[in-house]
Scaffold this motif. Structure first.
Motif, short mmCIF file in Angstrom:
data_model
loop_
_atom_site.label_atom_id
_atom_site.label_comp_id
_atom_site.label_asym_id
_atom_site.label_seq_id
_atom_site.Cartn_x
_atom_site.Cartn_y
_atom_site.Cartn_z
N GLN A 30 0.76 -1.19 -0.13
CA GLN A 30 -0.10 -0.04 -0.03
C GLN A 30 0.83 1.21 0.03
N ALA A 31 2.08 1.28 0.59
CA ALA A 31 2.83 2.35 0.54
C ALA A 31 3.90 2.49 -0.42
N PRO A 76 1.53 3.17 -4.73
CA PRO A 76 1.21 4.57 -5.09
C PRO A 76 2.34 5.30 -5.60
N ASP A 78 -3.77 4.80 -4.17
CA ASP A 78 -4.00 5.02 -2.91
C ASP A 78 -5.58 4.93 -2.39
N LEU A 89 2.83 5.99 9.45
CA LEU A 89 3.24 6.32 8.20
C LEU A 89 2.68 7.74 7.54
N THR A 90 1.55 8.09 8.30
CA THR A 90 1.30 9.52 7.91
C THR A 90 1.58 10.59 8.54
N ASN A 91 1.11 11.91 8.49
CA ASN A 91 1.43 13.08 9.23
C ASN A 91 0.18 13.38 10.27
N ARG A 92 -0.61 12.54 10.50
CA ARG A 92 -1.69 12.40 11.28
C ARG A 92 -1.46 12.07 12.83
N THR A 116 5.31 6.02 -0.15
CA THR A 116 4.44 6.95 0.20
C THR A 116 3.56 6.54 1.45
N SER A 117 2.73 7.43 1.91
CA SER A 117 1.93 7.10 2.98
C SER A 117 0.98 5.96 2.98
N GLY A 118 0.63 5.80 1.58
CA GLY A 118 -0.44 4.91 1.23
C GLY A 118 -1.85 4.96 1.33
N THR A 119 -2.07 6.11 1.65
CA THR A 119 -3.60 6.64 1.93
C THR A 119 -3.70 7.94 1.29
N SER A 143 -3.97 11.38 3.48
CA SER A 143 -2.60 12.08 3.75
C SER A 143 -1.54 11.73 2.83
N ARG A 144 -0.92 13.14 2.20
CA ARG A 144 -0.36 13.02 1.03
C ARG A 144 1.08 13.30 1.43
N ILE A 145 1.62 12.22 1.90
CA ILE A 145 2.84 12.09 2.23
C ILE A 145 3.82 11.28 1.46
N TYR A 194 7.89 9.58 1.15
CA TYR A 194 9.28 9.34 1.86
C TYR A 194 10.39 9.50 1.04
N LYS A 209 8.60 17.38 6.55
CA LYS A 209 7.92 17.28 7.92
C LYS A 209 8.89 16.79 9.07
N GLN A 255 10.20 12.84 5.70
CA GLN A 255 8.83 12.79 5.26
C GLN A 255 8.62 14.04 4.67
N LEU A 260 5.75 16.59 3.05
CA LEU A 260 4.29 16.90 3.03
C LEU A 260 4.04 17.85 1.78
N ASP A 277 -1.74 18.04 0.03
CA ASP A 277 -2.27 17.63 1.35
C ASP A 277 -3.17 18.68 2.17
#
Lengths: 173, 482
Positions: A33-34, A37, A44, A80-83, B129-132, B135-137, B139, B165, B173, B175, B179
């Protein structure tokens, strides 16, 4: 009498997986998943870790195991996110708990059932995620519900095939 | 109790995570760096994911490099040649813009404006990436060990990408500007409207909370404003895609931006590690080189133009390469054609007189003491010879008389202001009523004479023949201009 029948059915249908599979499959799902994308940006929209959570929860039929699986996978995704850590953890542990509870009562081997539960749990996961984000963390972020519904539909369709692949790693009795 | 153990377990896990969330949000600035415990968890997760990502990225890069650097080398020479030509052309363009840039810098110094030049960058590769889509991240494969720090700008040659970030030892990371939690100060290039850029729910960068303005049109360029202290001023961001109403905050508008950098397929990024008020040495060298080459080209063109105008400068005995000469002459001819003004040709004379070009005989054909006899001015047979007027004064006098019989007319007034002629027997009046006024005898009073001789009075315009005894008219005193 009814309780004992339910327990007997649970004992009969519960799936057991090797530890290596239990560890490697979620990690591989998070990894893919990471990674993908980067090459296919639209990938994603899928949520493979969530599908793995649902799959193991309905297979184990154990709410505690489903809760733990969902919480761990969700926390790794959050990391893995910024949240803040815990948004996906909370939503996926609820999904894992409910999927395991539902797995006791219905036949989860049927593709139609799989399609429906994947759609419902993906929407539930998104709903809990956005509820936490907007109401508990007070982050004023936009939401496109049409996009989220499309995401749920795609996840449910892909989930049917993904579950079929995961069935192949299950040891035969 | 055992009946509720599942739900109790779920509640316990939820409570623990909610407390964890509350601890993370409790910080005064949620956008600042994570708490150490959270950072540790992120570090573990990234440490778990990034090694295989790096391995896959390295393997893919190696295979691609093997293919592109050793196997697929078709058209490389041609591409190299084209790139060289492009570099030369860009250097010339840079040279033409150099003076404008210097002027801009001088004006900025006058205004005490601080320009930020990109002084040094670190190239990085995207490994994951963050994979979701929540969140547009991204690496990247460089971290604190390579000099990266949080809040450094990340760009590509096409435009900005985002900012750093979290920075770990060997991974960072990024950003991305698409995002929803990102932010960048931007400026619409032509309308000079300022705004804040951030992503929307669909991952599109947009400028938020803009007041309605009819001047904003799709296609307008968007650049960084430099106000956020992260992105240097003037970097390309993208172009305006469309303007939509902000449904949550009417009457504000959101301007959807099509990013200049391809945010979907990012591979190599540049992290701006240092920006300075002074121009980097390398950039100065490039500018100086461009200026020198531009000056050389300009000088060569100037010399070609000069050679075109002054053919005597060319050495006829010089040995020239015909191909080189042909090439130079073609380029010079094109430049000279645009630079040399066309020769001025006076309009053809309607009625020639001795003021007309080529009407006066050459000096070596003249005899001292003899009058110039021009057959065009020869008296008609039977005409009364007039005595006592110079050849040049007579037509004017006749014409002036015809126009204004009174000697105190306009022409006389003009002549009165000029130098009066010396008294000469030739100018003494012979016929009453045909007296040549002093003014008409002076060349200063004659500019009108050759301009428009009356066509309906040829007899009056024809001068009488000069007597052979008449002395030559003194220069500047009624003599024809040579």
């Amino acid at each position: 009498m009814a309780i004992s029948a339910s327990a007997a059915r649970r004992e009969l249908d519960v799936q057991r997986y090797p530890l290596l599979v239990v560890v490697l499959v979620p990690l591989s799902a998070i990894f893919v998943q990471a990674l993908i994308p980067r090459f296919i940006p639209r990938f994603d929209i899928l949520d493979l870790p969530l599908l793995v959570t649902i799959y193991f929860a309905v297979g184990w039929r154990n709410p505690i195991a489903g809760t733990v699986t969902g919480a761990v996978i969700g926390l790794i995704q959050d990391a893995l996110t910024n949240r803040p850590l815990g948004i996906n953890g909370i939503s996926q542990c609820v999904v894992g708990f409910l999927a395991a509870s539902l797995g006791v009562k219905i036949d989860v081997e049927n593709p139609g059932t799989r399609l429906l539960i994947n759609f419902a749990f993906t929407l539930l996961n998104i709903g809990i995620y956005l509820f936490i984000l907007h109401h508990m963390l007070a982050q004023n972020l936009g939401t496109n519900w049409l996009h989220e519904v499309i995401k749920a539909v795609i996840n449910s369709i892909v989930g049917v095939f993904f579950f079929d692949i995961l069935d192949r790693v299950r040891p035969r009795d | 109790m055992s009946r509720y153990k599942n739900i109790l377990f779920l509640v316990t896990v939820l409570v623990v995570q909610i407390i964890g969330l509350a601890v993370q949000i409790r910080r005064p600035n949620p956008t600042s760096a994570d708490a150490p415990a959270v950072r540790l968890i992120r570090y573990w997760a990234i440490g778990l994911m990034s090694p295989p990502e790096k391995v896959i990225h390295g393997g893919g890069t190696g295979l691609r490099g093997l293919w592109s650097n050793y196997l697929d080398l078709r058209h490389v020479r041609q591409q190299n040649q084209e790139l060289r030509e492009q570099v030369g052309r860009l250097q010339l363009e840079q040279a033409t813009l150099l003076e404008d840039a210097r002027q801009g810098q001088r004006l900025q110094q006058l205004l005490a404006f601080k320009e930020h030049y990109i002084y040094s960058t670190v190239p990085t590769q995207v490994i994951g990436t963050s994979g979701t889509d929540q969140s547009r991240i991204l690496y990247v494969d460089k971290g604190a060990k390579d000099g990266l720090k949080p809040d450094m700008a990340v760009i590509t040659p096409d435009g900005i990408v985002g900012k750093l970030k979290d920075v770990f030892a060997h991974t960072s990371q990024v950003l991305v500007i698409s995002d929803q939690t990102s932010g960048a100060g931007v400026l619409l290039e032509s309308t000079r409207l300022r705004g804040v850029l951030r992503g929307n729910a669909l991952g599109q960068p947009q400028i938020i909370n803009m007041l309605p303005d009819d001047r904003v049109k799709p296609g307008e360029r968007v650049i960084t404003s430099g106000g956020d202290q992260i992105y240097p001023r003037g970097l390309p961001v993208g172009i305006v895609d469309r303007v939509v109403a902000d449904t949550q905050n009417p009457p504000y508008l959101d301007i959807i931006i099509k990013p200049a950098a391809n945010l979907g397929h990012l591979e190599e990024l540049l992290v701006i590690t240092q920006a300075s008020d002074h121009m980097p040495e390398k950039e100065k060298q490039d500018l100086a080189q461009s200026a020198a080459e531009g000056a050389a080209v300009s000088q060569r063109r100037a010399s070609d133009i000069l050679a075109e105008r002054l053919p005597g400068l060319n050495d006829p005995n010089a040995v020239v390469d015909p191909k080189q000469d042909q090439k130079h002459s073609d380029a010079a001819a094109a430049a000279a054609a645009a630079a040399i003004p066309p020769k001025l040709h006076p309009p053809p004379t309607l009625h020639a007189d001795h003021y007309s070009p080529d009407a006066t005989p050459p000096a070596n054909a003249l005899t001292p003491g003899h009058a110039i006899v021009d057959p065009r001015y020869a008296p008609e047979p039977g005409a009364q010879p007039r005595v006592g007027t110079t050849a040049d004064s007579k037509p004017t006098a006749a014409k002036t008389t015809a126009r204004s019989p009174e000697p105190n007319g306009d022409t006389a007034a003009e002549g009165a202001s000029a130098k009066p002629p010396a008294h000469h027997p030739a100018t003494s009046p012979a016929v009453p009523g045909q007296e040549a006024s002093p003014g008409t005898a002076h060349p200063a009073a004659k500019p009108k004479t050759p301009k428009a001789p009356p066509t309906d009075q040829p007899a009056e315009a024809a001068p009488a023949p000069e007597p052979s005894t008449a002395p030559p008219a003194p220069a500047g005193d009624g003599g024809p201009p040579q």
